[in-house]
Design a protein around this motif. Structure first.
Motif, PDB file in Angstrom:
ATOM      1  N   PHE A   1       0.814  -1.202   0.000  1.00 51.11           N
ATOM      2  CA  PHE A   1       0.000   0.000   0.000  1.00 51.11           C
ATOM      3  C   PHE A   1       0.856   1.265   0.000  1.00 51.11           C
ATOM      4  CE2 PHE A   1      -3.146  -2.983   1.817  1.00 51.11           C
ATOM      5  CZ  PHE A   1      -4.095  -2.850   0.826  1.00 51.11           C
ATOM      6  N   LEU A   2       2.101   1.166   0.422  1.00 51.38           N
ATOM      7  CA  LEU A   2       2.981   2.321   0.469  1.00 51.38           C
ATOM      8  C   LEU A   2       3.667   2.584  -0.868  1.00 51.38           C
ATOM      9  CD1 LEU A   2       4.646   1.678   3.937  1.00 51.38           C
ATOM     10  CD2 LEU A   2       2.733   3.182   3.422  1.00 51.38           C
ATOM     11  N   ALA A   3       3.648   1.625  -1.774  1.00 57.58           N
ATOM     12  CA  ALA A   3       4.291   1.769  -3.076  1.00 57.58           C
ATOM     13  C   ALA A   3       3.507   2.764  -3.927  1.00 57.58           C
ATOM     14  CB  ALA A   3       4.364   0.418  -3.772  1.00 57.58           C
ATOM     15  N   PRO A   4       4.190   3.541  -4.775  1.00 58.56           N
ATOM     16  CA  PRO A   4       3.479   4.488  -5.639  1.00 58.56           C
ATOM     17  C   PRO A   4       2.609   3.751  -6.659  1.00 58.56           C
ATOM     18  CG  PRO A   4       5.794   4.398  -6.237  1.00 58.56           C
ATOM     19  CD  PRO A   4       5.634   3.581  -4.993  1.00 58.56           C
ATOM     20  N   ILE A   5       1.490   4.345  -7.002  1.00 54.66           N
ATOM     21  CA  ILE A   5       0.567   3.751  -7.966  1.00 54.66           C
ATOM     22  C   ILE A   5       1.055   4.080  -9.374  1.00 54.66           C
ATOM     23  CG2 ILE A   5      -1.802   3.757  -8.829  1.00 54.66           C
ATOM     24  CD1 ILE A   5      -2.663   4.551  -5.988  1.00 54.66           C
TER      25      ILE A   5
END
Length: 59
Positions: A31-35
């Motif tokens: 969830f912390l990774a960039p989209i």
């Protein structure tokens, strides 16, 4: 139940809880990774194109 059996059960539970916490941490990292942006992003919605007279559509 002997003390040895009880210790064995406690160790099994402790191992499973630690594994679950590690899996939960890995799922939180996602969830912390960039989209990423879509490769075919056209920069906005397309304009509305009306149907010719007498044409109809339904979904």
């Amino acid at each position: 139940m002997s003390e040895a059996e009880f210790d064995y059960i406690l160790e099994a539970v402790r191992t499973e809880i630690e594994a679950e916490i590690e899996d939960d941490f890995r799922s939180q990292v996602m969830f912390l990774a960039p989209i990423p942006t879509a490769a075919n992003d056209n920069g906005g919605p397309w304009p509305h194109l009306p149907f010719p007279d007498g044409w109809h559509a339904s979904c």
